[in-house]
Write a protein that holds these residues in place. Structure first.
Motif, PDB file in Angstrom:
ATOM      1  N   ASP A 203       0.818  -1.210   0.000  1.00  0.00           N
ATOM      2  CA  ASP A 203       0.000   0.000   0.000  1.00  0.00           C
ATOM      3  C   ASP A 203       0.856   1.267   0.000  1.00  0.00           C
ATOM      4  N   ARG A 204       2.051   1.186   0.578  1.00  0.00           N
ATOM      5  CA  ARG A 204       2.921   2.362   0.648  1.00  0.00           C
ATOM      6  C   ARG A 204       4.112   2.255  -0.296  1.00  0.00           C
ATOM      7  N   PHE A 205       3.983   1.417  -1.307  1.00  0.00           N
ATOM      8  CA  PHE A 205       5.117   1.199  -2.203  1.00  0.00           C
ATOM      9  C   PHE A 205       5.488   2.467  -2.967  1.00  0.00           C
ATOM     10  N   ASP A 206       4.530   3.356  -3.195  1.00  0.00           N
ATOM     11  CA  ASP A 206       4.842   4.614  -3.877  1.00  0.00           C
ATOM     12  C   ASP A 206       5.870   5.428  -3.103  1.00  0.00           C
ATOM     13  N   ASP A 207       5.886   5.285  -1.782  1.00  0.00           N
ATOM     14  CA  ASP A 207       6.857   6.006  -0.959  1.00  0.00           C
ATOM     15  C   ASP A 207       8.198   5.287  -0.875  1.00  0.00           C
ATOM     16  N   LEU A 208       8.193   3.982  -1.153  1.00  0.00           N
ATOM     17  CA  LEU A 208       9.386   3.172  -0.899  1.00  0.00           C
ATOM     18  C   LEU A 208      10.122   2.732  -2.158  1.00  0.00           C
ATOM     19  N   TRP A 209       9.510   2.854  -3.331  1.00  0.00           N
ATOM     20  CA  TRP A 209      10.086   2.235  -4.523  1.00  0.00           C
ATOM     21  C   TRP A 209      11.514   2.679  -4.835  1.00  0.00           C
ATOM     22  N   PRO A 210      11.950   3.925  -4.514  1.00  0.00           N
ATOM     23  CA  PRO A 210      13.356   4.252  -4.816  1.00  0.00           C
ATOM     24  C   PRO A 210      14.359   3.330  -4.133  1.00  0.00           C
ATOM     25  N   PHE A 211      13.989   2.739  -2.998  1.00  0.00           N
ATOM     26  CA  PHE A 211      14.914   1.840  -2.310  1.00  0.00           C
ATOM     27  C   PHE A 211      15.147   0.546  -3.088  1.00  0.00           C
ATOM     28  N   ALA A 212      14.282   0.221  -4.053  1.00  0.00           N
ATOM     29  CA  ALA A 212      14.473  -0.991  -4.850  1.00  0.00           C
ATOM     30  C   ALA A 212      15.732  -0.909  -5.702  1.00  0.00           C
ATOM     31  N   VAL A 213      16.256   0.293  -5.895  1.00  0.00           N
ATOM     32  CA  VAL A 213      17.497   0.443  -6.656  1.00  0.00           C
ATOM     33  C   VAL A 213      18.659  -0.244  -5.938  1.00  0.00           C
ATOM     34  N   VAL A 214      18.604  -0.296  -4.610  1.00  0.00           N
ATOM     35  CA  VAL A 214      19.720  -0.862  -3.843  1.00  0.00           C
ATOM     36  C   VAL A 214      19.913  -2.348  -4.142  1.00  0.00           C
ATOM     37  N   PRO A 215      18.904  -3.222  -3.958  1.00  0.00           N
ATOM     38  CA  PRO A 215      19.134  -4.635  -4.299  1.00  0.00           C
ATOM     39  C   PRO A 215      19.431  -4.850  -5.770  1.00  0.00           C
ATOM     40  N   LEU A 216      18.898  -3.998  -6.643  1.00  0.00           N
ATOM     41  CA  LEU A 216      19.176  -4.152  -8.069  1.00  0.00           C
ATOM     42  C   LEU A 216      20.652  -3.888  -8.365  1.00  0.00           C
ATOM     43  N   ILE A 217      21.181  -2.781  -7.842  1.00  0.00           N
ATOM     44  CA  ILE A 217      22.581  -2.436  -8.108  1.00  0.00           C
ATOM     45  C   ILE A 217      23.524  -3.429  -7.439  1.00  0.00           C
ATOM     46  N   VAL A 218      23.208  -3.823  -6.204  1.00  0.00           N
ATOM     47  CA  VAL A 218      24.073  -4.779  -5.511  1.00  0.00           C
ATOM     48  C   VAL A 218      24.126  -6.104  -6.272  1.00  0.00           C
ATOM     49  N   SER A 219      23.008  -6.518  -6.846  1.00  0.00           N
ATOM     50  CA  SER A 219      23.006  -7.746  -7.647  1.00  0.00           C
ATOM     51  C   SER A 219      23.913  -7.608  -8.860  1.00  0.00           C
ATOM     52  N   LEU A 220      23.889  -6.449  -9.505  1.00  0.00           N
ATOM     53  CA  LEU A 220      24.726  -6.235 -10.688  1.00  0.00           C
ATOM     54  C   LEU A 220      26.202  -6.117 -10.334  1.00  0.00           C
ATOM     55  N   LEU A 221      26.504  -5.712  -9.104  1.00  0.00           N
ATOM     56  CA  LEU A 221      27.903  -5.591  -8.694  1.00  0.00           C
ATOM     57  C   LEU A 221      28.571  -6.941  -8.479  1.00  0.00           C
ATOM     58  N   GLU A 222      27.790  -7.996  -8.434  1.00  0.00           N
ATOM     59  CA  GLU A 222      28.366  -9.344  -8.360  1.00  0.00           C
ATOM     60  C   GLU A 222      28.772  -9.745  -9.779  1.00  0.00           C
ATOM     61  N   PHE A 223      29.887  -9.183 -10.246  1.00  0.00           N
ATOM     62  CA  PHE A 223      30.267  -9.313 -11.653  1.00  0.00           C
ATOM     63  C   PHE A 223      30.439 -10.768 -12.084  1.00  0.00           C
ATOM     64  N   GLU A 224      31.042 -11.559 -11.228  1.00  0.00           N
ATOM     65  CA  GLU A 224      31.286 -12.954 -11.583  1.00  0.00           C
ATOM     66  C   GLU A 224      29.972 -13.704 -11.789  1.00  0.00           C
ATOM     67  N   LYS A 225      29.011 -13.477 -10.913  1.00  0.00           N
ATOM     68  CA  LYS A 225      27.725 -14.169 -11.037  1.00  0.00           C
ATOM     69  C   LYS A 225      26.938 -13.658 -12.237  1.00  0.00           C
ATOM     70  N   VAL A 226      27.015 -12.363 -12.491  1.00  0.00           N
ATOM     71  CA  VAL A 226      26.338 -11.814 -13.669  1.00  0.00           C
ATOM     72  C   VAL A 226      26.930 -12.412 -14.943  1.00  0.00           C
ATOM     73  N   ARG A 227      28.255 -12.524 -14.988  1.00  0.00           N
ATOM     74  CA  ARG A 227      28.900 -13.100 -16.173  1.00  0.00           C
ATOM     75  C   ARG A 227      28.449 -14.534 -16.400  1.00  0.00           C
ATOM     76  N   ARG A 228      28.365 -15.298 -15.322  1.00  0.00           N
ATOM     77  CA  ARG A 228      27.924 -16.685 -15.463  1.00  0.00           C
ATOM     78  C   ARG A 228      26.459 -16.768 -15.871  1.00  0.00           C
ATOM     79  N   ALA A 229      25.631 -15.855 -15.342  1.00  0.00           N
ATOM     80  CA  ALA A 229      24.207 -15.874 -15.695  1.00  0.00           C
ATOM     81  C   ALA A 229      23.981 -15.475 -17.144  1.00  0.00           C
ATOM     82  N   LEU A 230      24.840 -14.611 -17.673  1.00  0.00           N
ATOM     83  CA  LEU A 230      24.691 -14.161 -19.060  1.00  0.00           C
ATOM     84  C   LEU A 230      25.373 -15.089 -20.050  1.00  0.00           C
ATOM     85  N   GLY A 231      26.042 -16.119 -19.553  1.00  0.00           N
ATOM     86  CA  GLY A 231      26.696 -17.070 -20.435  1.00  0.00           C
ATOM     87  C   GLY A 231      25.686 -17.911 -21.189  1.00  0.00           C
TER      88      GLY A 231
END
Length: 357
Positions: A38-66
């Motif tokens: 119900d309050r996601f409109d106030d919180l959605w900017p915080f979703a950038v954090v798990p998204l960026i942290v996931s992308l910073l795992e370069f080794e895992k991203v490389r394996r997933a994109l293989g």
């Protein structure tokens, strides 16, 4: 005297609110997830954090994109409440190709090759496997997977591992302090003040990470003496029990501003009492298992599936963390037995401890 007319039962003012913030047949987990949505409109900017942290795992991203494998890879993750959930808590990337440092004719039959055992754990977590020829120790970092025979690891390598874990503990501790602290203050309709969150909470989060890493290393130490299958059977229940007993600790740092050692003591009291704290953790695990099933399928497909999994896991991770923050706000600030003990409850808040607009 004329008796007063029977007006019937008193009017129903609506469903009563339990001390844990749930109403009716809705459990605390479903209730707080609904509140966060119900309050996601106030919180959605915080979703950038798990998204960026996931992308910073370069080794895992490389394996997933293989290149996609010949079949689907399915993970069923027991995900207890955590201050920072990322894509890689729901799914594991495909294993990298095996690397052999010796030719087959130079290696005795049946002995493990260098890098033969590849871990599927989180970043900077050392894992190993015992074989007939020795034990390989593999370290996953965001950049690459490194490792070698345990017998060949010297002082310099151990120092490097220690520095890597310390650096990861500091950086992730700062990020967790800003992330969880920002969510907590946003739910209270207070200024987020990320700098203040870092100064106030980061030292405790850093110490918490170091304690967790130390516990993991202690659990991995018997690898040299105990065969891996038996070790898994013995270690798995211990990991689950300890994970449950201490899952409130990082949230107590923020929601209740609890000192470091006191947070562990209070966590034991909250979790061993069962009730809503146990129910919340149980349904969090159920959602984690179901979510990891589908997210891991997408990750195993390749590029397009990885992108969908990444975009879907970020808001889900935010909802899970924010729901946990909301739950402990209610338990510690609400109308239950612990009401007002941390001094956060003020006039103008609803029964969930959130500011009324």
């Amino acid at each position: 005297m004329v008796p007063a007319p029977d007006t019937g039962p008193p009017p129903d003012d609506g469903p009563s609110t339990a001390v844990d913030g749930s109403s009716g047949d809705s459990g605390p987990f479903a209730h707080h997830v609904s509140r966060i949505i119900d309050r996601f409109d106030d919180l959605w900017p915080f979703a950038v954090v798990p998204l960026i942290v996931s992308l910073l795992e370069f080794e895992k991203v490389r394996r997933a994109l293989g290149p996609a494998g010949s079949g689907f890879s399915i993970n069923l993750e027991l995900l207890l409440p955590s201050p920072l959930v990322t894509l890689w808590r729901f799914a594991k990337p495909p294993d990298p190709p095996r690397v052999t440092t010796r030719s087959p004719r130079d290696e005795p039959f049946g002995s493990p090759s260098f890098g033969e055992s590849t871990p599927s754990g989180g970043a900077t977590t050392p894992t190993g496997s015992a074989g007939s020829g020795g034990t390989d120790l593999m370290i996953e970092t965001p950049v690459e997977t490194v490792g070698g025979p345990l017998e060949a690891i010297g002082t310099q390598t151990m120092v490097w591992i220690g520095l890597t874990l310390a650096a990861y503990a500091v950086l992730s501790g700062i990020l967790m302090a800003a992330y969880v602290g920002g969510i907590d203050r946003r739910l209270r309709s207070e200024p987020i003040a990320l700098g203040s969150c870092v100064v106030t909470y980061a030292p405790r989060f850093v110490l918490y990470n170091l304690v967790v890493f130390g516990a993991v290393l202690l659990l991995l130490a018997p690898l040299v003496l105990v065969p891996p299958p038996l070790l898994i059977v013995l270690a798995f229940p211990a990991v689950v029990i300890l994970g449950y007993v201490f899952y409130p600790v990082p949230f107590l740092f923020v929601v209740d501003d609890t000192p470091f050692l006191e947070a562990f003591r209070r966590s034991v009291g909250l979790t061993t009492a069962g009730g809503p704290v146990l129910s919340f953790a149980f349904w969090h695990v159920v959602v984690g298992v179901v979510s990891s099933f589908f997210i891991s399928l997408f990750v195993s497909v390749g590029g397009a599936g990885f992108l969908l999994a990444l975009l879907g896991s970020a808001p889900l991770a935010l909802v899970l963390t924010a729901a946990t923050v909301s739950f402990f706000q209610t338990r510690l600030d609400g109308d239950g037995p612990d009401a007002g003990e941390d001094g956060h409850r003020t006039a103008g808040t609803d029964e969930y401890g959130w500011a009324v607009d």
